[in-house]
Write a protein that holds these residues in place. Structure first.
Motif, PDB file in Angstrom:
ATOM      1  N   ARG A 114      -3.217  -5.402   1.037  1.00 31.84           N
ATOM      2  CA  ARG A 114      -4.532  -5.471   1.674  1.00 31.84           C
ATOM      3  C   ARG A 114      -4.365  -5.434   3.194  1.00 31.84           C
ATOM      4  O   ARG A 114      -3.282  -5.685   3.717  1.00 31.84           O
ATOM      5  CB  ARG A 114      -5.264  -6.768   1.314  1.00 31.84           C
ATOM      6  N   LYS A 115      -5.479  -5.178   3.868  1.00 32.98           N
ATOM      7  CA  LYS A 115      -5.481  -5.129   5.334  1.00 32.98           C
ATOM      8  C   LYS A 115      -6.541  -6.072   5.877  1.00 32.98           C
ATOM      9  O   LYS A 115      -7.634  -6.198   5.330  1.00 32.98           O
ATOM     10  CB  LYS A 115      -5.773  -3.705   5.816  1.00 32.98           C
ATOM     11  N   SER A 116      -6.179  -6.744   6.948  1.00 33.31           N
ATOM     12  CA  SER A 116      -7.145  -7.551   7.683  1.00 33.31           C
ATOM     13  C   SER A 116      -6.924  -7.271   9.162  1.00 33.31           C
ATOM     14  O   SER A 116      -5.938  -7.732   9.753  1.00 33.31           O
ATOM     15  CB  SER A 116      -6.957  -9.041   7.385  1.00 33.31           C
TER      16      SER A 116
ATOM     17  N   ASN B 191     -10.124  -1.697   2.980  1.00 32.42           N
ATOM     18  CA  ASN B 191      -9.057  -2.686   3.218  1.00 32.42           C
ATOM     19  C   ASN B 191      -8.042  -2.785   2.083  1.00 32.42           C
ATOM     20  O   ASN B 191      -7.225  -3.709   2.055  1.00 32.42           O
ATOM     21  CB  ASN B 191      -9.648  -4.075   3.500  1.00 32.42           C
ATOM     22  N   ARG B 192      -8.067  -1.838   1.172  1.00 33.86           N
ATOM     23  CA  ARG B 192      -7.078  -1.797   0.090  1.00 33.86           C
ATOM     24  C   ARG B 192      -6.169  -0.596   0.312  1.00 33.86           C
ATOM     25  O   ARG B 192      -6.641   0.524   0.511  1.00 33.86           O
ATOM     26  CB  ARG B 192      -7.770  -1.699  -1.270  1.00 33.86           C
ATOM     27  N   TYR B 193      -4.877  -0.842   0.263  1.00 30.84           N
ATOM     28  CA  TYR B 193      -3.898   0.208   0.546  1.00 30.84           C
ATOM     29  C   TYR B 193      -3.993   1.315  -0.496  1.00 30.84           C
ATOM     30  O   TYR B 193      -3.997   1.061  -1.701  1.00 30.84           O
ATOM     31  CB  TYR B 193      -2.491  -0.396   0.543  1.00 30.84           C
TER      32      TYR B 193
ATOM     33  N   ASN C 193       2.763   0.286  -2.398  1.00 28.39           N
ATOM     34  CA  ASN C 193       2.188  -0.548  -3.462  1.00 28.39           C
ATOM     35  C   ASN C 193       3.177  -0.739  -4.612  1.00 28.39           C
ATOM     36  O   ASN C 193       3.268  -1.819  -5.192  1.00 28.39           O
ATOM     37  CB  ASN C 193       0.890   0.070  -3.984  1.00 28.39           C
TER      38      ASN C 193
ATOM     39  N   PHE D 118      -5.690   2.885   4.244  1.00 30.92           N
ATOM     40  CA  PHE D 118      -6.475   1.866   3.553  1.00 30.92           C
ATOM     41  C   PHE D 118      -7.873   2.386   3.268  1.00 30.92           C
ATOM     42  O   PHE D 118      -8.467   3.097   4.078  1.00 30.92           O
ATOM     43  CB  PHE D 118      -6.568   0.585   4.387  1.00 30.92           C
TER      44      PHE D 118
END
Length: 403
Positions: A361-363, A338-340, A346, A335
């Protein structure tokens, strides 16, 4: 002659004169009205002038009544035929009429790439008159065009392919879908899957395939009774996963909680093994003190006492942690802000969501969409569970380790 006789004679003469003066005459003072002779109406004269707005199925004819023949025009239009100098044909009435005698006729429902012969006609009291004949040819219909830049993803027994039209063409599309087989260049005579509706962009699932087997797939559509095909895709199914689980302690099938946990992990392993190639064993522990559930990369999963978290979606989510999601340093490397940044996962989320702009996305230690991050995201839908697993398989391709 006495006086009385004289009087009688006078009275008789007066009566006779009076009768003659009061008798009706054989003549009258009124004028005699002669009948008006009828007009000598002749056939109208016409000029079939030009053809405009020619396309695949339509055209417009320009024509004019140059002489009404001293009559009134009750109808005008065009006779259309595919044969020259034909006395028959299809009649099209005038669409617009000008006071000068000019009129237009809109021709619809024509055939593509066909030569037509048209002549104007008009009707007055003398009959039907025809103008000169002109001809024109409709345009060739363009077939629909499939996009060649499409996505696909495989499970052990399923393949999902994207079908996308970049141009619908001129002809109506009766059906659309994919054909497939184990030999090159499959046709509708082989295996055909018709999509439920004619859409420009959709994904098609092919099921009941053999594990680790090569398949040839083409999009198709049928228009005017003819099949049109897109580019052939060569896609292999994947190796079936070997993901297993065991219960920590004694699994009591008389305990409703244990029954729910078993059902959740049995089904979750089925999805993992059909839509990933991951091999791993995990141990599931019932931990009433755990608020929801948790897991680690070593393969340990705690399931809490909250019933809504004792379902397949939670089992899949925790199994994902055991294969690296949020638990391996490589996960964070995939990431950027926070974006792959991996390509394959994808592509999969774009295919399965039907949105070419979608991305992962990642959180914290979780990803979304399709991460099933909580009971509120567990819809119980098969598409959610399958996509979750396919994304994990994509992340493996992008470099996330499972063990």
């Amino acid at each position: 002659m006495n006086v009385i006789c004289m009087r009688r004679l006078v009275y008789s003469l007066l009566f006779l004169l009076s009768s003659l003066s009061c008798s009706s005459s054989d003549t009258t003072d009124d004028a005699v009205i002669e009948p008006t002779p009828e007009k000598n109406v002749e056939l109208a004269e016409l000029n079939t002038q030009d053809v405009t707005n020619i396309d695949t199925f339509n055209a417009t004819i320009l024509a004019a009544v140059t002489d009404a023949g001293d009559g009134s025009i009750s109808e005008r239009g065009i006779y259309l035929s595919t044969t020259p100098d034909s006395g028959d044909g299809e009649k099209f009435l005038a669409s617009t009429i000008k006071g000068s005698g000019e009129f237009t006729v809109n021709l619809t429902g024509l055939q593509q790439a066909t030569t037509y012969y048209a002549k104007a006609y008009a009707v007055n009291q003398a009959g039907v008159a025809y103008g000169n004949e002109i001809n024109f040819k409709t345009l060739i219909a363009e077939s629909a065009l499939f996009d060649t830049d499409v996505k696909s993803v495989s499970g052990a027994h399923d393949i999902f392919v994207e079908v996308k039209l970049v141009d619908r063409g001129d002809l109506p599309i009766a059906e659309i879908g994919v054909v497939w087989g184990t030999e090159e260049v499959p046709t509708i005579e082989d295996n055909k899957l018709m999509h439920t509706t004619v859409e420009d962009h959709f994904k098609q699932r092919i099921t009941d395939l053999e594990e680790e087997h090569l398949y040839f797939i083409r999009p198709y559509m049928i228009s005017e009774g003819e099949a049109v095909y897109g580019r052939q895709m060569i896609i292999s199914t994947i190796k079936k996963g070997e993901f297993t689980w065991s219960f920590n302690g004694t699994l009591n099938l008389d305990n409703p909680t244990h029954v729910r946990i078993k059902a959740a992990f049995d089904e979750a392993c089925m999805y993992f093994n059909n839509f990933t190639s991951i091999t791993k064993h995990v141990t599931v522990n019932y931990s009433p003190g755990t608020p929801t559930a948790d897991a680690n990369f070593a393969g340990w999963i705690n399931m809490g006492a909250v019933e809504s978290y004792q379902r397949t979606g939670t089992a899949l989510h925790e199994m994902a942690h055991t294969v690296g999601i949020g638990q391996h340093w490589r996960f964070d490397d995939l990431f950027t802000d926070n974006r792959y940044n991996g390509e394959r996962a994808n592509e999969i989320v774009q295919l399965m969501s039907g949105n070419d702009e979608e991305y992962i996305r990642k959180s914290g230690v979780h990803f979304w969409p399709y991460g099933i991050n909580g009971a509120h995201e567990d819809t119980g839908e098969e598409d959610l569970y399958i996509t979750h697993c396919l994304i994990l398989q994509g992340m493996k391709t992008d470099g996330l380790p499972s063990n």
